[in-house]
Design a protein around this motif. Structure first.
Motif, short mmCIF file in Angstrom:
data_model
loop_
_atom_site.label_atom_id
_atom_site.label_comp_id
_atom_site.label_asym_id
_atom_site.label_seq_id
_atom_site.Cartn_x
_atom_site.Cartn_y
_atom_site.Cartn_z
N MET A 242 -60.22 16.29 10.40
CA MET A 242 -59.15 15.92 11.31
C MET A 242 -59.03 16.85 12.50
N LEU A 243 -59.85 17.90 12.55
CA LEU A 243 -59.74 18.86 13.64
C LEU A 243 -59.99 18.20 14.99
N GLY A 244 -61.04 17.41 15.08
CA GLY A 244 -61.36 16.76 16.35
C GLY A 244 -60.23 15.86 16.82
N HIS A 245 -59.64 15.10 15.90
CA HIS A 245 -58.52 14.22 16.25
C HIS A 245 -57.34 15.03 16.79
N ALA B 85 -57.94 16.44 20.23
CA ALA B 85 -57.88 15.38 21.25
C ALA B 85 -56.45 15.12 21.69
N GLN B 86 -55.49 15.27 20.76
CA GLN B 86 -54.09 15.06 21.13
C GLN B 86 -53.61 16.12 22.11
N VAL B 87 -54.11 17.34 21.94
CA VAL B 87 -53.76 18.42 22.87
C VAL B 87 -54.44 18.21 24.21
N ALA B 88 -55.72 17.84 24.16
CA ALA B 88 -56.50 17.72 25.39
C ALA B 88 -55.95 16.66 26.33
N ARG B 89 -55.28 15.65 25.79
CA ARG B 89 -54.80 14.57 26.64
C ARG B 89 -53.42 14.84 27.25
N GLU C 133 -51.65 26.99 25.23
CA GLU C 133 -52.72 27.59 24.43
C GLU C 133 -52.63 26.96 23.04
N VAL C 134 -53.73 26.96 22.32
CA VAL C 134 -53.77 26.39 20.99
C VAL C 134 -54.14 27.48 19.99
N VAL C 135 -53.37 27.57 18.93
CA VAL C 135 -53.70 28.48 17.84
C VAL C 135 -54.13 27.61 16.66
N VAL C 136 -55.43 27.64 16.35
CA VAL C 136 -55.99 26.87 15.25
C VAL C 136 -56.00 27.75 14.01
N LEU D 31 -61.65 21.37 24.12
CA LEU D 31 -60.66 21.99 25.01
C LEU D 31 -61.36 22.90 26.01
N PRO D 32 -62.15 22.33 26.93
CA PRO D 32 -62.95 23.17 27.81
C PRO D 32 -62.13 24.03 28.77
#
Length: 508
Positions: free
Chosen positions: A283-286, A289-293, A304-307, A323-324
């Protein structure tokens, strides 16, 4: 001009000194003239730190501020500053004081009625208000530490009965709080001479739509749009005779108006750290993608994203590819750690002013972050979120819209949309190290401490429910009870505000 300004400064100095006399330390004073010509804050003296509103330092030696004083020029300035200070994350204090340099009447405390249009605020043990030197001072002493933002909002709401009729509309007055999903009248015509007032907004909330004439006062039109009143401008189609479509129009119009107001007023959004804790590598890619959009329309907005991979190691090349242009941190956590501890690890690694908890399997429209930041600004709440209103119920192959209020103060929001100031979360002690009900525990702690919760609209967020695998699982039937639904559609039916683009792993 120089004499008047000096007089204002003398009034502020005198009243601030009165507020601080015998007040608990450390104390924080928020005033726009706090920086000297070099742009540096006034130095700490006798346990007192003075900084501009919105530029909040941590209390010395890791302590919490025990007294907070806000200085405003006049009642209108107070109404403008209260949301700014709240958004900046002042946290909790025992004593809160408000100084207004120029005032004809003393400030008052008016208990807002908890419910759809006002936060629940603990009544102070003692409230004192004086009118002196051409200004006014109100001091509120709480029985225990309370939410500074909620107190400031309560005082600001009670500050004066008149409203400005020129300049930008006041976002603390004209906003979507109290939006009505149902209407009792069809379209009505706006009087082009009508000034923008709270009474005008309240009187139009029950209309399906408001037709705006070409010669209407632009300030009135902007304020109505900020308040979420569905507008029909020249050349527009009428507001649809459909509750969901009507609210979609309202949300789009209010967002445009509130974003424009933020740019025009010079307000800057806090930076956001998205907390993504996940046990599921698939589910990481999904989730990314929600953040990237997300399209960040507000001035100063940044993510910023903390994974936090829970029991596995994330491939950073996958994160970089998704997240380029977004900074990120990866903080792996052991598989046996409870979810609350995982979220705390992510929180400790975050650098944003505010924290947004994101669930890895839900869908987020491109304006979710913007809408949450806007809601935080105009509500002044400690924590904001969206309702779990739209749900994709996978076992039943259905999408539903559930009943429930929005644009109101309450006690519950969807866990995957909770936005809270980093300083506020620290003041609460962080996430509880529990395996389940982490969101509910945070809300309980916040409300017990005197914080406030605001629920904005739910149209940009689509919750996913599978047959199993959820930390909160009331069962599939819970989401399908006919008496709890506004709408039910067959298959995967995200609304336009979610705006999902078909992609691998996005549509079940």
């Amino acid at each position: 001009m120089g004499t008047a300004r000096g007089t204002d400064e003398d009034v502020a100095d005198t009243l601030v000194a009165r507020a601080l006399d015998g007040a608990r330390r450390p104390a924080l004073v928020l005033r726009a003239d706090a920086a000297d010509a070099a742009g540096t804050p006034r130095p700490t003296d006798d346990g007192v730190t003075t900084v501009p509103p919105g530029d909040l330092p941590a209390a010395p030696d890791g302590a919490s501020w025990r007294t907070v004083v806000l200085v405003a020029d006049d009642p209108a300035d107070l109404r403008r500053l209260a949301p700014v200070v709240t958004v900046s994350g002042t946290g909790w204090a025992r004593e809160v004081a408000v100084v207004v340099r120029r005032a004809d009447t003393p400030l008052t405390w008016a208990d807002p009625s908890p419910g759809p249009t006002a936060p629940a605020v603990r009544r102070p043990e003692r409230v004192e208000s004086v009118l002196a030197h051409g200004g006014t001072l109100l001091t509120a002493t709480l029985d225990r530490r309370g939410d500074v933002g909620a107190v400031l909002t309560a005082v600001a709401l009670a500050a004066g009965t008149t409203r400005a009729t020129t300049g930008d509309p006041d976002v603390g007055v004209h906003n979507p709080v109290g939006f009505r999903r149902r209407w009792t009248r069809d379209h009505v015509d706006l009087d082009p001479r009508a000034p923008l007032t709270p009474a005008l907004v309240a009187g139009l909330r029950d209309a399906r739509g408001v037709r705006v004439p070409p010669d209407a006062d632009p300030r009135t039109v902007q304020g109505l749009a900020m308040a979420g009143v569905p507008l029909v401008r020249p050349g527009d189609d009428d507001v649809p005779d459909d509750a969901l479509a009507r609210e979609e129009r309202s949300v789009a119009q209010r967002r445009t108006a509130l974003v424009a107001h933020a740019h025009d007023s010079g307000w800057r959004a806090p930076t956001v750290s998205v907390l993504l804790a996940t046990r599921r590598p698939a589910m990481l890619g999904h989730a990314l993608a929600q953040v990237a959009r997300q399209r960040l329309a507000l001035p100063g907005a940044a993510i910023e994203v903390v994974v936090a991979p829970h029991g596995w190691d994330a491939d950073e090349t996958e994160i970089t590819a998704a997240l380029p242009r977004t900074p990120y941190v990866v903080r792996p956590v052991a598989a046996d750690a409870p979810l609350g501890a995982v979220l705390q690890e992510a929180t400790d690694a975050a650098s944003g002013d505010v924290l947004l908890k994101l669930d890895d399997d839900d869908w987020y429209g491109p304006d979710v972050v913007t809408d949450l930041l806007l809601a935080r600004r105009y509500s002044g709440a400690t924590l904001v979120g969206m309702p779990a209103e739209l749900v994709r119920v996978v076992p039943a192959d259905a999408t539903v819209r559930r009943k429930g209020p929005s644009e109101n103060f309450g006690t519950l929001v969807a866990g995957g949309t909770m936005l809270i100031g980093a300083a506020d979360l620290r003041a609460l002690g962080g996430w509880r190290p529990v395996p389940r009900h982490v969101d509910a525990r945070l809300l309980d702690d916040l409300l017990a401490a005197g914080g406030t919760v605001y629920r904005t609209h739910g149209l940009g967020y689509l919750l996913r429910r599978e047959a199993d695998g959820h930390t909160w699982d009331p069962g599939t039937d819970y989401f399908l009870r006919p008496d709890s639904l506004l709408d039910r559609w067959a298959g995967f039916r995200p609304p336009p505000s979610v705006g999902i683009v078909e992609q691998a792993g996005s549509t079940p």
